[in-house]
Design an enzyme around this catalytic site. Structure first.
Site, PDB file in Angstrom:
ATOM      1  N   HIS A  16       0.838  -1.203   0.000  1.00  0.00           N
ATOM      2  CA  HIS A  16       0.000   0.000   0.000  1.00  0.00           C
ATOM      3  C   HIS A  16       0.878   1.260   0.000  1.00  0.00           C
ATOM      4  O   HIS A  16       0.620   2.210  -0.741  1.00  0.00           O
ATOM      5  CB  HIS A  16      -0.868   0.054   1.270  1.00  0.00           C
ATOM      6  CG  HIS A  16      -1.924  -1.002   1.377  1.00  0.00           C
ATOM      7  ND1 HIS A  16      -2.103  -1.756   2.514  1.00  0.00           N
ATOM      8  CD2 HIS A  16      -2.881  -1.421   0.502  1.00  0.00           C
ATOM      9  CE1 HIS A  16      -3.138  -2.582   2.355  1.00  0.00           C
ATOM     10  NE2 HIS A  16      -3.616  -2.413   1.135  1.00  0.00           N
ATOM     11  N   LYS A  40     -18.153  -5.069   8.564  1.00  0.00           N
ATOM     12  CA  LYS A  40     -16.902  -5.824   8.659  1.00  0.00           C
ATOM     13  C   LYS A  40     -16.333  -5.620  10.060  1.00  0.00           C
ATOM     14  O   LYS A  40     -16.492  -4.548  10.634  1.00  0.00           O
ATOM     15  CB  LYS A  40     -15.882  -5.286   7.651  1.00  0.00           C
ATOM     16  CG  LYS A  40     -16.052  -5.805   6.237  1.00  0.00           C
ATOM     17  CD  LYS A  40     -14.831  -5.403   5.417  1.00  0.00           C
ATOM     18  CE  LYS A  40     -14.911  -5.857   3.975  1.00  0.00           C
ATOM     19  NZ  LYS A  40     -13.751  -5.390   3.203  1.00  0.00           N
ATOM     20  N   ARG A  89      -2.087  -6.619  -8.107  1.00  0.00           N
ATOM     21  CA  ARG A  89      -1.006  -7.539  -7.752  1.00  0.00           C
ATOM     22  C   ARG A  89      -0.929  -8.706  -8.726  1.00  0.00           C
ATOM     23  O   ARG A  89       0.128  -9.145  -9.109  1.00  0.00           O
ATOM     24  CB  ARG A  89      -1.221  -8.097  -6.339  1.00  0.00           C
ATOM     25  CG  ARG A  89      -0.870  -7.120  -5.260  1.00  0.00           C
ATOM     26  CD  ARG A  89      -1.448  -7.534  -3.942  1.00  0.00           C
ATOM     27  NE  ARG A  89      -2.904  -7.471  -3.973  1.00  0.00           N
ATOM     28  CZ  ARG A  89      -3.691  -7.643  -2.914  1.00  0.00           C
ATOM     29  NH1 ARG A  89      -3.152  -7.905  -1.750  1.00  0.00           N
ATOM     30  NH2 ARG A  89      -4.989  -7.549  -3.035  1.00  0.00           N
ATOM     31  N   SER A 127      -3.060  -7.573   3.384  1.00  0.00           N
ATOM     32  CA  SER A 127      -3.299  -7.319   4.810  1.00  0.00           C
ATOM     33  C   SER A 127      -3.627  -8.622   5.529  1.00  0.00           C
ATOM     34  O   SER A 127      -3.161  -8.859   6.646  1.00  0.00           O
ATOM     35  CB  SER A 127      -4.457  -6.332   4.985  1.00  0.00           C
ATOM     36  OG  SER A 127      -4.143  -5.095   4.400  1.00  0.00           O
TER      37      SER A 127
HETATM   38  P1  ADP Z   1      -9.912  -3.508  -0.319  1.00  0.00           P
HETATM   39  O1  ADP Z   1     -10.667  -4.112   0.822  1.00  0.00           O
HETATM   40  O2  ADP Z   1     -10.607  -2.342  -0.946  1.00  0.00           O
HETATM   41  O3  ADP Z   1      -9.388  -4.489  -1.342  1.00  0.00           O
HETATM   42  P2  ADP Z   1      -7.190  -3.253   0.578  1.00  0.00           P
HETATM   43  O4  ADP Z   1      -6.714  -2.456   1.730  1.00  0.00           O
HETATM   44  O5  ADP Z   1      -6.999  -4.726   0.651  1.00  0.00           O
HETATM   45  O6  ADP Z   1      -8.684  -2.837   0.417  1.00  0.00           O
HETATM   46  O7  ADP Z   1      -6.506  -2.747  -0.765  1.00  0.00           O
HETATM   47  C1  ADP Z   1      -6.647  -1.429  -1.234  1.00  0.00           C
HETATM   48  C2  ADP Z   1      -6.006  -1.320  -2.613  1.00  0.00           C
HETATM   49  O8  ADP Z   1      -4.612  -1.557  -2.500  1.00  0.00           O
HETATM   50  C3  ADP Z   1      -6.521  -2.312  -3.642  1.00  0.00           C
HETATM   51  O9  ADP Z   1      -6.546  -1.681  -4.911  1.00  0.00           O
HETATM   52  C4  ADP Z   1      -5.485  -3.402  -3.642  1.00  0.00           C
HETATM   53  O10 ADP Z   1      -5.423  -4.078  -4.901  1.00  0.00           O
HETATM   54  C5  ADP Z   1      -4.229  -2.575  -3.406  1.00  0.00           C
HETATM   55  N1  ADP Z   1      -3.179  -3.384  -2.789  1.00  0.00           N
HETATM   56  C6  ADP Z   1      -3.293  -4.245  -1.764  1.00  0.00           C
HETATM   57  N2  ADP Z   1      -2.113  -4.840  -1.496  1.00  0.00           N
HETATM   58  C7  ADP Z   1      -1.208  -4.340  -2.390  1.00  0.00           C
HETATM   59  C8  ADP Z   1       0.177  -4.573  -2.663  1.00  0.00           C
HETATM   60  N3  ADP Z   1       0.873  -5.472  -1.990  1.00  0.00           N
HETATM   61  N4  ADP Z   1       0.760  -3.852  -3.651  1.00  0.00           N
HETATM   62  C9  ADP Z   1       0.031  -2.957  -4.363  1.00  0.00           C
HETATM   63  N5  ADP Z   1      -1.270  -2.719  -4.186  1.00  0.00           N
HETATM   64  C10 ADP Z   1      -1.900  -3.397  -3.212  1.00  0.00           C
END
Ligand code: ADP
Length: 157
Positions: A16, A40, A89, A127
């Site tokens: 992120h 959630k 990803r 996450s």
């Molecule tokens: P959501 O519940 O909306 O998927 P996340 O916090 O899991 O929320 O992810 C938010 C955004 O960050 C999404 O677009 C996800 O694809 C991207 N993301 C998550 N992990 C990574 C990573 N390791 N590298 C790049 N982008 C990521």
């Protein structure tokens, strides 16, 4: 330009953070929008996730952090952003992300979604995976910012 980067960030990972840094370099401003969905049950409270993002992005000019609990396009219009930023990803992300992007454009045709491919060395990070590793005592220092590593240690020890 101002980009909206929405997500759960439960917790923020280095994947992120990489996206936020690159978003800032490309667009100038990134509004990180933390989803506060009462349906959630997150591992970290909204306040904790805010704090993690604030501390981890202190070095980035142009980052702000907000919370939202409705539609992403409503949040985008309230915050007068030019685009929505999302990360990709793998192919598994692509199908889901494409569906969201099409839905958002059908609701607000002027809001574009821009995807950035994850840095290859962060492509395995999520996450939920980070929480799983931390829960069983594995090393997560190379996966998350320091503040998040500390919070994960507190949560599971
Ligand atoms: P959501 O519940 O909306 O998927 P996340 O916090 O899991 O929320 O992810 C938010 C955004 O960050 C999404 O677009 C996800 O694809 C991207 N993301 C998550 N992990 C990574 C990573 N390791 N590298 C790049 N982008 C990521």
């Amino acid at each position: 330009m101002r980009a909206l980067y929405p997500g759960s960030f439960d917790p923020l990972t280095l994947g992120h953070l990489d996206l936020i840094e690159r978003g800032c370099a490309l667009f100038g401003e990134v509004v990180v929008a933390v989803l506060s969905n009462p349906a959630k049950t997150p591992a970290f409270t909204l306040q904790q996730r805010f704090n993690q993002i604030h501390l981890a992005t202190a070095h980035c000019k142009g980052v702000s952090v907000i919370s939202f609990d409705g539609l992403t396009v409503t949040c985008a219009s309230h915050n007068q952003v030019d685009l929505i930023l999302r990360g990709l990803r793998a192919m598994s992300d692509f199908e889901y992300e494409l569906q969201i992007a099409h839905t958002n454009r059908s609701l607000a045709s002027d809001v574009e979604t821009i995807f950035l491919a994850t840095a290859a060395h962060h492509s395995f990070l999520s996450s939920s995976m980070v929480k799983e590793v931390a829960r069983f005592g594995g090393n997560i220092d190379h996966m998350v910012p320091e503040v998040v590593a500390q919070d994960l240690h507190r949560l599971f020890n």
